[in-house]
Design an enzyme around this catalytic site. Structure first.
Site, PDB file in Angstrom:
ATOM      1  N   GLY A 167      38.811  56.730  31.782  1.00 38.47           N
ATOM      2  CA  GLY A 167      38.984  58.086  31.266  1.00 38.47           C
ATOM      3  C   GLY A 167      38.506  59.166  32.227  1.00 38.47           C
ATOM      4  O   GLY A 167      38.332  60.318  31.832  1.00 38.47           O
ATOM      5  N   GLU A 188      33.429  51.609  25.670  1.00 33.25           N
ATOM      6  CA  GLU A 188      33.042  52.652  24.719  1.00 33.25           C
ATOM      7  C   GLU A 188      32.255  52.059  23.554  1.00 33.25           C
ATOM      8  O   GLU A 188      31.352  52.701  23.012  1.00 33.25           O
ATOM      9  CB  GLU A 188      34.289  53.430  24.260  1.00 33.25           C
ATOM     10  CG  GLU A 188      34.777  54.344  25.380  1.00 33.25           C
ATOM     11  CD  GLU A 188      36.263  54.583  25.432  1.00 33.25           C
ATOM     12  OE1 GLU A 188      36.963  54.333  24.437  1.00 33.25           O
ATOM     13  OE2 GLU A 188      36.735  55.017  26.509  1.00 33.25           O
ATOM     14  N   ASN A 212      45.697  50.987  24.974  1.00 38.20           N
ATOM     15  CA  ASN A 212      44.596  51.252  24.054  1.00 38.20           C
ATOM     16  C   ASN A 212      44.648  52.725  23.654  1.00 38.20           C
ATOM     17  O   ASN A 212      44.302  53.591  24.435  1.00 38.20           O
ATOM     18  CB  ASN A 212      43.273  50.909  24.771  1.00 38.20           C
ATOM     19  CG  ASN A 212      42.060  51.251  23.935  1.00 38.20           C
ATOM     20  OD1 ASN A 212      42.170  51.525  22.732  1.00 38.20           O
ATOM     21  ND2 ASN A 212      40.891  51.228  24.562  1.00 38.20           N
ATOM     22  N   LYS A 256      42.925  54.209  21.481  1.00 35.16           N
ATOM     23  CA  LYS A 256      41.592  54.717  21.101  1.00 35.16           C
ATOM     24  C   LYS A 256      41.671  55.525  19.795  1.00 35.16           C
ATOM     25  O   LYS A 256      42.504  55.234  18.948  1.00 35.16           O
ATOM     26  CB  LYS A 256      40.982  55.540  22.239  1.00 35.16           C
ATOM     27  CG  LYS A 256      41.033  54.816  23.574  1.00 35.16           C
ATOM     28  CD  LYS A 256      40.155  55.434  24.618  1.00 35.16           C
ATOM     29  CE  LYS A 256      40.419  54.782  25.953  1.00 35.16           C
ATOM     30  NZ  LYS A 256      39.436  55.150  26.961  1.00 35.16           N
ATOM     31  N   GLU A 294      37.211  46.441  33.588  1.00 31.31           N
ATOM     32  CA  GLU A 294      37.302  47.898  33.473  1.00 31.31           C
ATOM     33  C   GLU A 294      35.996  48.530  33.931  1.00 31.31           C
ATOM     34  O   GLU A 294      35.043  48.646  33.137  1.00 31.31           O
ATOM     35  CB  GLU A 294      37.552  48.293  32.018  1.00 31.31           C
ATOM     36  CG  GLU A 294      38.792  47.685  31.412  1.00 31.31           C
ATOM     37  CD  GLU A 294      39.265  48.502  30.229  1.00 31.31           C
ATOM     38  OE1 GLU A 294      40.328  49.126  30.348  1.00 31.31           O
ATOM     39  OE2 GLU A 294      38.571  48.554  29.208  1.00 31.31           O
ATOM     40  N   SER A 316      41.747  54.438  34.323  1.00 26.59           N
ATOM     41  CA  SER A 316      42.576  55.503  34.907  1.00 26.59           C
ATOM     42  C   SER A 316      43.865  55.004  35.565  1.00 26.59           C
ATOM     43  O   SER A 316      44.327  55.584  36.554  1.00 26.59           O
ATOM     44  CB  SER A 316      41.752  56.349  35.889  1.00 26.59           C
ATOM     45  OG  SER A 316      40.709  57.007  35.192  1.00 26.59           O
ATOM     46  N   HIS A 341      34.869  46.491  24.721  1.00 26.16           N
ATOM     47  CA  HIS A 341      35.279  47.701  25.426  1.00 26.16           C
ATOM     48  C   HIS A 341      34.038  48.548  25.754  1.00 26.16           C
ATOM     49  O   HIS A 341      33.095  48.609  24.960  1.00 26.16           O
ATOM     50  CB  HIS A 341      36.258  48.514  24.570  1.00 26.16           C
ATOM     51  CG  HIS A 341      36.898  49.628  25.337  1.00 26.16           C
ATOM     52  ND1 HIS A 341      36.270  50.827  25.548  1.00 26.16           N
ATOM     53  CD2 HIS A 341      38.074  49.687  25.997  1.00 26.16           C
ATOM     54  CE1 HIS A 341      37.053  51.589  26.296  1.00 26.16           C
ATOM     55  NE2 HIS A 341      38.153  50.925  26.586  1.00 26.16           N
TER      56      HIS A 341
HETATM   57  C1  PEP Z   1      40.542  52.002  28.448  1.00 27.68           C
HETATM   58  O1  PEP Z   1      39.997  52.657  27.592  1.00 27.68           O
HETATM   59  O2  PEP Z   1      40.629  50.779  28.297  1.00 27.68           O
HETATM   60  C2  PEP Z   1      41.041  52.692  29.635  1.00 27.68           C
HETATM   61  C3  PEP Z   1      41.321  51.985  30.673  1.00 27.68           C
HETATM   62  O3  PEP Z   1      41.169  54.077  29.575  1.00 27.68           O
HETATM   63  P1  PEP Z   1      41.874  55.047  30.667  1.00 27.68           P
HETATM   64  O4  PEP Z   1      43.153  54.367  31.102  1.00 27.68           O
HETATM   65  O5  PEP Z   1      42.112  56.319  29.949  1.00 27.68           O
HETATM   66  O6  PEP Z   1      40.916  55.156  31.809  1.00 27.68           O
END
Ligand code: PEP
Length: 249
Positions: A171, A97, A11, A13, A165, A211, A95
């Site tokens: 993040g 966000e 992703n 973003k 997630e 992460s 997601h």
């Molecule tokens: C994501 O946005 O789906 C995600 C897992 O981000 P990150 O790997 O940066 O934590």
């Protein structure tokens, strides 16, 4: 990893320029990746055509969002039909966000899923609890409510991958431990068994996101119910993303 084909999504973003994306495409095209893994990348809308035309067919493309219905007078939105027209096979819905920064709720995400799947755009369906919800012992309640919103709208689970997630891990550099992730993956699979069917529970892929990087992926991938990853930050670096793809066990 479980019995389904390992799935790794990147992703991207709201990151990148034509130039940085061109570099990432070259890195991905030249990286050695296990063939027995579904690899999907989700660029920002405006770069999807650039990516589709330059990235090899080894990769499928996902959008990061889609409109809830047929296109028309919806300023600033992008429809499922348009995404399919430019070569997207997938869309990420729910997601964190979009849930917590943009304010999308379960009902809206459910409707988007129904529409996308009805048009044969596959869905990466994201769920996950916030830190305060975990600390209040509400992890399962939150994830199950989010699962229900998807389940009420999913005509068939064949075209769905679930991404667990935890919001506190996205993040932040604070990855869930393999045990923490495995515990929720099992619970979600169990929920599917009780509320959908045993067949769907055993064949639906449940991937972990939050992460994930080149150093922690191998331990996570060993867990029985982790069928792959959704990767944010580390998906912007071709070689590290390849390491994550190749963590398939
Ligand atoms: C994501 O946005 O789906 C995600 C897992 O981000 P990150 O790997 O940066 O934590």
């Amino acid at each position: 990893a479980g019995s389904g084909k390992f799935f790794v999504g990147g992703n991207w973003k709201c990151n990148g320029t034509k130039e940085s994306i061109s570099k990432l495409i070259s890195e991905l095209n030249s990286a050695k990746m296990e063939s027995d893994v579904d690899v999907v990348v989700a660029p920002p809308y405006v770069y999807i055509e650039q990516v589709r035309s330059a990235l090899t067919d080894r990769f499928e493309i996902s959008a990061q969002n889609s409109w809830v219905g047929k296109g028309g007078a919806f300023t600033g939105e992008i429809s499922v039909e348009q995404l399919k027209d430019i070569g997207c096979k997938w869309v990420i819905l729910g997601h964190s966000e979009r849930r917590h920064i943009i304010g999308e709720d379960n009902e809206f995400i459910g409707k988007k899923s129904a529409y996308a799947l009805g048009q044969k755009l596959k869905v990466i369906a994201c769920i996950g609890e916030k830190l305060e919800e975990r600390e209040a012992g509400k992890t399962f309640d939150v994830c199950f409510q989010q699962m229900k919103a998807f389940a009420d709208n999913v005509p068939s689970w064949d075209d769905v991958v679930i991404a667990y997630e935890p919001v506190w891990a996205i993040g932040t550099g604070k990855v869930a431990t393999p045990e923490q992730a495995q515990e929720v993956h099992v619970a979600v699979r169990d929920w599917l068994k009780k509320n959908v069917s045993s067949e769907v529970a055993s064949k639906t892929r449940i991937i972990y996101g939050g992460s994930v990087n080149g150093s922690n992926c191998a331990e996570l991938a060993k867990q029985k119910d982790i069928d792959g990853f959704l990767v944010g930050g580390a998906s912007l670096k071709g070689p590290e993303f390849a390491t994550i793809v190749n963590s398939v066990t």
